[in-house]
Design an enzyme around this catalytic site. Structure first.
Site, mmCIF file in Angstrom:
data_model
loop_
_atom_site.group_PDB
_atom_site.id
_atom_site.type_symbol
_atom_site.label_atom_id
_atom_site.label_comp_id
_atom_site.label_asym_id
_atom_site.label_seq_id
_atom_site.Cartn_x
_atom_site.Cartn_y
_atom_site.Cartn_z
ATOM 1 N N ASN A 150 2.181 2.951 11.289
ATOM 2 C CA ASN A 150 1.485 3.382 12.515
ATOM 3 C C ASN A 150 1.899 2.459 13.648
ATOM 4 O OD1 ASN A 150 -0.355 1.675 10.617
ATOM 5 N ND2 ASN A 150 -1.017 1.198 12.700
ATOM 6 N N HIS B 82 -5.524 -9.556 -1.129
ATOM 7 C CA HIS B 82 -5.554 -9.794 0.320
ATOM 8 C C HIS B 82 -6.710 -10.704 0.695
ATOM 9 C CE1 HIS B 82 -3.832 -5.750 -0.375
ATOM 10 N NE2 HIS B 82 -3.045 -6.015 0.656
ATOM 11 N N HIS C 22 -6.699 3.633 7.753
ATOM 12 C CA HIS C 22 -6.058 3.416 6.448
ATOM 13 C C HIS C 22 -5.421 4.696 5.902
ATOM 14 C CE1 HIS C 22 -5.175 1.123 2.904
ATOM 15 N NE2 HIS C 22 -5.888 1.890 2.118
ATOM 16 N N SER D 69 -0.750 -9.094 4.852
ATOM 17 C CA SER D 69 -0.272 -9.593 3.546
ATOM 18 C C SER D 69 1.062 -10.327 3.677
ATOM 19 C CB SER D 69 -0.112 -8.420 2.570
ATOM 20 O OG SER D 69 0.961 -7.585 2.970
ATOM 21 N N SER E 8 0.834 -1.207 0.000
ATOM 22 C CA SER E 8 0.000 0.000 0.000
ATOM 23 C C SER E 8 0.865 1.252 0.000
ATOM 24 C CB SER E 8 -0.875 0.056 1.262
ATOM 25 O OG SER E 8 -1.679 -1.074 1.360
ATOM 26 N N TYR F 200 -8.692 -10.144 3.095
ATOM 27 C CA TYR F 200 -9.857 -9.333 3.486
ATOM 28 C C TYR F 200 -10.700 -8.880 2.293
ATOM 29 C CZ TYR F 200 -6.833 -5.297 2.468
ATOM 30 O OH TYR F 200 -5.992 -4.399 1.879
ATOM 31 N N GLU F 201 -10.161 -8.999 1.087
ATOM 32 C CA GLU F 201 -10.962 -8.688 -0.093
ATOM 33 C C GLU F 201 -11.911 -9.840 -0.429
ATOM 34 O OE1 GLU F 201 -8.534 -6.361 -3.238
ATOM 35 O OE2 GLU F 201 -7.064 -7.459 -2.053
ATOM 36 N N HIS G 214 -4.108 0.768 -4.355
ATOM 37 C CA HIS G 214 -3.543 -0.341 -5.133
ATOM 38 C C HIS G 214 -4.009 -0.206 -6.583
ATOM 39 C CE1 HIS G 214 -2.115 -2.802 -1.724
ATOM 40 N NE2 HIS G 214 -3.097 -2.234 -1.078
ATOM 41 N N ALA H 293 2.830 -2.359 4.192
ATOM 42 C CA ALA H 293 2.628 -1.410 5.287
ATOM 43 C C ALA H 293 2.222 -2.230 6.496
ATOM 44 C CB ALA H 293 1.532 -0.420 4.920
HETATM 45 CL CL1 6GU Z 1 -1.979 -1.669 12.975
HETATM 46 N N1 6GU Z 1 -2.610 -3.791 11.629
HETATM 47 C C1 6GU Z 1 -2.709 -4.499 10.536
HETATM 48 N N2 6GU Z 1 -3.267 -5.720 10.648
HETATM 49 N N3 6GU Z 1 -2.288 -4.111 9.333
HETATM 50 C C2 6GU Z 1 -1.740 -2.910 9.258
HETATM 51 C C3 6GU Z 1 -1.603 -2.095 10.355
HETATM 52 C C4 6GU Z 1 -2.067 -2.582 11.563
HETATM 53 N N4 6GU Z 1 -1.011 -0.955 9.954
HETATM 54 C C5 6GU Z 1 -0.793 -1.069 8.643
HETATM 55 N N5 6GU Z 1 -1.224 -2.247 8.214
#
Ligand code: 6GU
Length: 287
Positions: free
Chosen positions: A245, A88, A259, A222, A35, A90-91, A66, A118
């Site tokens: 983050n 992914h 996101h 991922s 990402s 989740y998609e 993406h 990411a």
């Molecule tokens: Cl905090 N969690 C997950 N599962 N994926 C992420 C994330 C956090 N930060 C970027 N991608």
């Protein structure tokens, strides 16, 4: 899930041959952009690009950030293929769809795969903007039986029970450290263990604490699946996480994972991450 999502060796070969017929590039390196890191593909010279929707058997990506293109080209003369956008869990994709591009990479002649993602930082020493060299992973969906290699094994790809203790190539990790030092990235270049979850919801506080205790330094959605498929068919693997983050670890925290923050940090560090990867590619040894 189930047999309908399985791609045969012949399906993968047909896709690889279709691609090889439309470009003279014969890639030795395959790159997967996470990402906000799609700029890596834009560094390729003499590009030949395909939208995922135009490639036979290829899934399409659905997430903002993406692009959904497969880009062939050269990096300082090294032939490469680059996924701009990945798939992914989740998609809603079956896991075999997520990893299909790795088998196609292998059939294109790719020897080394470089993946980026990411991720949220669990290690309390990590800062937002750090780049983590992945030295290992924890495959949570795999614990629950969702492994890309589940189902009948085709020995033309690899063995039934592939080893994963050597999944992340040590020489490439050292190369990343060396190149990172030379580029002056020492202050934000880390190494650690990546834990993959299914998403799309981010982790609860209790889940973050648990993952940290289990030895994970970063968490994302991922990469580990692709690594398993890539190692199964014998490609060398190197992977980087951009810490976009900090995972929320305590109940007093005001922070909330989102996101937008993920994409913003991606943009800030993207140039340096791209420079690291492209320099590594020009330094790698090939057979
Ligand atoms: Cl905090 N969690 C997950 N599962 N994926 C992420 C994330 C956090 N930060 C970027 N991608």
């Amino acid at each position: 899930r189930g047999t309908s999502a399985m791609y045969s060796y012949e399906d993968c070969k047909a896709t690889a041959d279709w691609l090889l017929a439309q470009t003279s590039v014969r890639p030795v390196v395959g790159i997967v952009c996470g990402s906000g890191m799609g700029g890596l593909a834009d560094m390729l010279k003499d590009q030949v690009a395909f939208n995922y929707k135009d490639i036979p058997n290829f899934p399409q990506s659905t997430v903002h950030g993406h692009a959904g293109r497969l880009v062939f080209g050269t990096l300082k003369g090294r032939p490469c293929v680059c996924m701009q956008g990945r798939f992914h869990l989740y998609e809603g994709y079956a896991i075999q769809k997520i990893t299909l591009p790795m088998r196609i990479f292998s059939l294109l002649g790719v020897e080394t795969v470089i993946l980026t993602n990411a991720a949220g930082g669990l290690n309390q020493d990590f800062k937002v903007g750090d780049i983590m060299i992945m030295k290992d992973h924890i495959n949570m969906p795999g614990f629950a039986g969702n492994n890309p290699l589940a189902g009948a094994n085709d020995d033309r790809f690899g063995v039934r029970f592939p080893c994963m203790s050597d999944a992340y190539d040590r020489e490439l990790q050292q190369l990343a450290v060396d190149v990172g030092q030379e580029l002056g990235y020492g202050d934000f270049l880390r190494e650690g263990v990546y834990c993959v979850l299914g998403g799309p919801s981010f982790e609860t506080i209790a889940e973050c604490r648990m993952l940290h205790k289990l030895g994970a330094d970063a968490v994302g959605m991922s990469t580990a699946h692709e690594v398993i498929a890539a190692r199964h068919c014998g490609m060398r693997v190197f992977a980087l996480s951009l810490i976009t983050n900090k995972a929320v670890m305590d109940y007093d925290s005001e922070e909330k994972a989102n996101h937008e923050e993920v994409l913003e940090t991606g943009q800030h560090r993207a140039i340096q991450l791209e420079k690291l990867v492209s320099t590594m590619v020009t330094r790698m040894e090939y057979n």
